[in-house]
Design a protein around this motif. Sequence first.
Motif, PDB file in Angstrom:
ATOM      1  N   LEU A  69       0.822  -1.206   0.000  1.00 54.17           N
ATOM      2  CA  LEU A  69       0.000   0.000   0.000  1.00 54.17           C
ATOM      3  C   LEU A  69       0.860   1.262   0.000  1.00 54.17           C
ATOM      4  CD1 LEU A  69      -2.700  -1.118   2.584  1.00 54.17           C
ATOM      5  CD2 LEU A  69      -3.060  -0.791   0.127  1.00 54.17           C
ATOM      6  N   GLN A  70       2.033   1.180   0.624  1.00 56.14           N
ATOM      7  CA  GLN A  70       2.899   2.351   0.741  1.00 56.14           C
ATOM      8  C   GLN A  70       3.816   2.535  -0.463  1.00 56.14           C
ATOM      9  OE1 GLN A  70       4.949   2.545   4.607  1.00 56.14           O
ATOM     10  NE2 GLN A  70       3.336   1.253   5.453  1.00 56.14           N
ATOM     11  N   THR A  71       4.135   1.434  -1.151  1.00 62.29           N
ATOM     12  CA  THR A  71       5.200   1.520  -2.162  1.00 62.29           C
ATOM     13  C   THR A  71       4.722   1.396  -3.611  1.00 62.29           C
ATOM     14  OG1 THR A  71       5.665  -0.854  -1.930  1.00 62.29           O
ATOM     15  CG2 THR A  71       6.947   0.668  -0.557  1.00 62.29           C
ATOM     16  N   VAL A  72       3.568   0.782  -3.845  1.00 60.30           N
ATOM     17  CA  VAL A  72       3.082   0.714  -5.233  1.00 60.30           C
ATOM     18  C   VAL A  72       2.724   2.126  -5.668  1.00 60.30           C
ATOM     19  CG1 VAL A  72       1.319  -0.168  -6.791  1.00 60.30           C
ATOM     20  CG2 VAL A  72       2.235  -1.647  -4.992  1.00 60.30           C
ATOM     21  N   PRO A  73       3.336   2.640  -6.725  1.00 56.29           N
ATOM     22  CA  PRO A  73       3.104   4.037  -7.134  1.00 56.29           C
ATOM     23  C   PRO A  73       1.626   4.366  -7.281  1.00 56.29           C
ATOM     24  CG  PRO A  73       4.915   3.089  -8.384  1.00 56.29           C
ATOM     25  CD  PRO A  73       4.319   1.966  -7.603  1.00 56.29           C
ATOM     26  N   GLY A  74       1.238   5.483  -6.711  1.00 56.24           N
ATOM     27  CA  GLY A  74      -0.131   5.974  -6.837  1.00 56.24           C
ATOM     28  C   GLY A  74      -1.111   5.438  -5.818  1.00 56.24           C
ATOM     29  N   THR A  75      -0.721   4.406  -5.055  1.00 57.13           N
ATOM     30  CA  THR A  75      -1.666   3.776  -4.133  1.00 57.13           C
ATOM     31  C   THR A  75      -2.033   4.688  -2.972  1.00 57.13           C
ATOM     32  OG1 THR A  75      -0.834   1.577  -4.707  1.00 57.13           O
ATOM     33  CG2 THR A  75      -2.082   1.768  -2.656  1.00 57.13           C
ATOM     34  N   THR A  76      -1.066   5.424  -2.451  1.00 61.30           N
ATOM     35  CA  THR A  76      -1.361   6.301  -1.311  1.00 61.30           C
ATOM     36  C   THR A  76      -2.322   7.419  -1.692  1.00 61.30           C
ATOM     37  OG1 THR A  76       0.651   7.576  -1.790  1.00 61.30           O
ATOM     38  CG2 THR A  76       0.820   5.814  -0.147  1.00 61.30           C
ATOM     39  N   LEU A 117      -8.744   0.382  -5.909  1.00 58.94           N
ATOM     40  CA  LEU A 117      -7.457  -0.184  -5.488  1.00 58.94           C
ATOM     41  C   LEU A 117      -7.060  -1.352  -6.388  1.00 58.94           C
ATOM     42  CD1 LEU A 117      -5.049  -0.414  -3.614  1.00 58.94           C
ATOM     43  CD2 LEU A 117      -6.480  -1.754  -2.030  1.00 58.94           C
ATOM     44  N   VAL A 118      -7.953  -2.317  -6.564  1.00 57.50           N
ATOM     45  CA  VAL A 118      -7.624  -3.483  -7.395  1.00 57.50           C
ATOM     46  C   VAL A 118      -7.423  -3.066  -8.852  1.00 57.50           C
ATOM     47  CG1 VAL A 118      -8.378  -5.758  -8.161  1.00 57.50           C
ATOM     48  CG2 VAL A 118      -8.871  -5.009  -5.832  1.00 57.50           C
ATOM     49  N   ARG A 119      -8.252  -2.159  -9.331  1.00 56.02           N
ATOM     50  CA  ARG A 119      -8.102  -1.715 -10.726  1.00 56.02           C
ATOM     51  C   ARG A 119      -6.770  -0.998 -10.937  1.00 56.02           C
ATOM     52  NH1 ARG A 119     -14.058   0.302 -12.961  1.00 56.02           N
ATOM     53  NH2 ARG A 119     -15.160  -1.625 -12.444  1.00 56.02           N
ATOM     54  N   HIS A 120      -6.359  -0.224  -9.953  1.00 50.54           N
ATOM     55  CA  HIS A 120      -5.068   0.466 -10.059  1.00 50.54           C
ATOM     56  C   HIS A 120      -3.927  -0.546 -10.099  1.00 50.54           C
ATOM     57  CE1 HIS A 120      -2.040   3.561  -9.589  1.00 50.54           C
ATOM     58  NE2 HIS A 120      -1.580   2.947  -8.517  1.00 50.54           N
ATOM     59  N   TRP A 121      -3.979  -1.545  -9.236  1.00 48.68           N
ATOM     60  CA  TRP A 121      -2.928  -2.555  -9.211  1.00 48.68           C
ATOM     61  C   TRP A 121      -2.963  -3.432 -10.465  1.00 48.68           C
ATOM     62  CZ3 TRP A 121      -2.574  -4.678  -3.480  1.00 48.68           C
ATOM     63  CH2 TRP A 121      -2.027  -3.658  -2.672  1.00 48.68           C
ATOM     64  N   ALA A 122      -4.106  -3.509 -11.132  1.00 47.65           N
ATOM     65  CA  ALA A 122      -4.209  -4.340 -12.334  1.00 47.65           C
ATOM     66  C   ALA A 122      -3.690  -3.635 -13.585  1.00 47.65           C
ATOM     67  CB  ALA A 122      -5.666  -4.751 -12.554  1.00 47.65           C
ATOM     68  N   GLN A 123      -3.627  -2.317 -13.553  1.00 44.53           N
ATOM     69  CA  GLN A 123      -3.268  -1.557 -14.760  1.00 44.53           C
ATOM     70  C   GLN A 123      -1.977  -2.007 -15.431  1.00 44.53           C
ATOM     71  OE1 GLN A 123      -3.355   2.620 -13.785  1.00 44.53           O
ATOM     72  NE2 GLN A 123      -5.559   2.802 -14.176  1.00 44.53           N
ATOM     73  N   PRO A 124      -0.885  -2.254 -14.701  1.00 44.73           N
ATOM     74  CA  PRO A 124       0.361  -2.642 -15.374  1.00 44.73           C
ATOM     75  C   PRO A 124       0.274  -3.968 -16.126  1.00 44.73           C
ATOM     76  CG  PRO A 124       0.795  -1.892 -13.127  1.00 44.73           C
ATOM     77  CD  PRO A 124      -0.676  -2.052 -13.252  1.00 44.73           C
TER      78      PRO A 124
END
Length: 356
Positions: A69-76, A117-124
């Motif tokens: 949560l702290q390190t994946v870009p854009g998550t915070t 949150l899940v959609r953001h992590w799925a983008q890459p």
Amino acid sequence: MTLHIAIIGAGMAGITAARTLTQAGHQVHVFEKSHAAGGRMSTRDSAFGSFDHGTQYFTVRDARFSLALQTVPGTTDICRPWSANAVRVLDPLGHVFEAARPSKEAHFVASPGMNALVRHWAQPLGQALHFQNQVQRLERNAKGQWTVHSLNTKSGKDVLEKHSGYDRVLLAMPSVQAEQLLRNSGSAVTKTHFIDAMADVQVAPCWTLMLAFPNASQPDLPHLGPQWNAARSTHHRVAWLARESSKPKRGKIERWTVQASATWSQEHLEDDAPRVQAKLLRAFSELTGIRAEPSHAEVHLWRYAQTLTPLGVSYQYHAGTGLGTCGDWHLGHRVEDAFVSGLELALAVCQSAHRL
């Protein structure tokens, strides 16, 4: 050794596994029957604003989840703390329920909706994501490679597809659906001990009611109903209520999400939507004192909503067949349980690849 891996399901567990395996250098394809990633971390849009009609919030206890949560870009920028006022209420009809108590444990929501949150992590993952693609069965050839047979509904027509050449297949889906897929896939798959282990898992359904009261947003009526924002209820129909408009970046129109109890949802599992809506709306009025007619009301049924009896281990994996399972039901029903399950399954797959 680089593996070709199919992951079935694009909720928190599936996307976590996919990201981990991709970062380790493996080639991953994710198949999801819905139109986007999210699973039960879903958000329903309406003309009056959005509803988190699945998962309401998440907490953070595992150091690995906290680090992500702290390190994946854009998550915070996406995750925001959310708290509910704490009161104990006795409504006029005698139903006792208690608003969510303040806790030292922070509660978070994703903005503008829980699915963010899940959609953001799925983008890459990009082209590795295959949405509106429901897997029907699996097939393993003599060389040990898997073919995924799926139904593509993206064009509005049902198109049968075959995706071949996978070394591993990971099921990131509810236990009942995972078991059914394994049974649909023939004797080579049903012999796995996974099915026997999953027999003890119990997952309850949940009917969810979504309500909007736009008239309550007028200057002369700034707030409707009780002064709390979330409550756990002992009403026989309702387990949880939340004022959606109290969450960060959700819009000001008064909106409520009401989630039925597991027992009531099971008893009314096959009821038609209008009947369920009427009964839950009546219970909502009893608990909140809000008698106004909503401008928007709809219900959604989650057949596999909350884990009552988990598997007890974070994942299942059989290196010999290349099959694995993950999901919150392995450990519980929290968002973090899904993350840990997907992560640890992916790490087990990576370790087995290094031994090849």
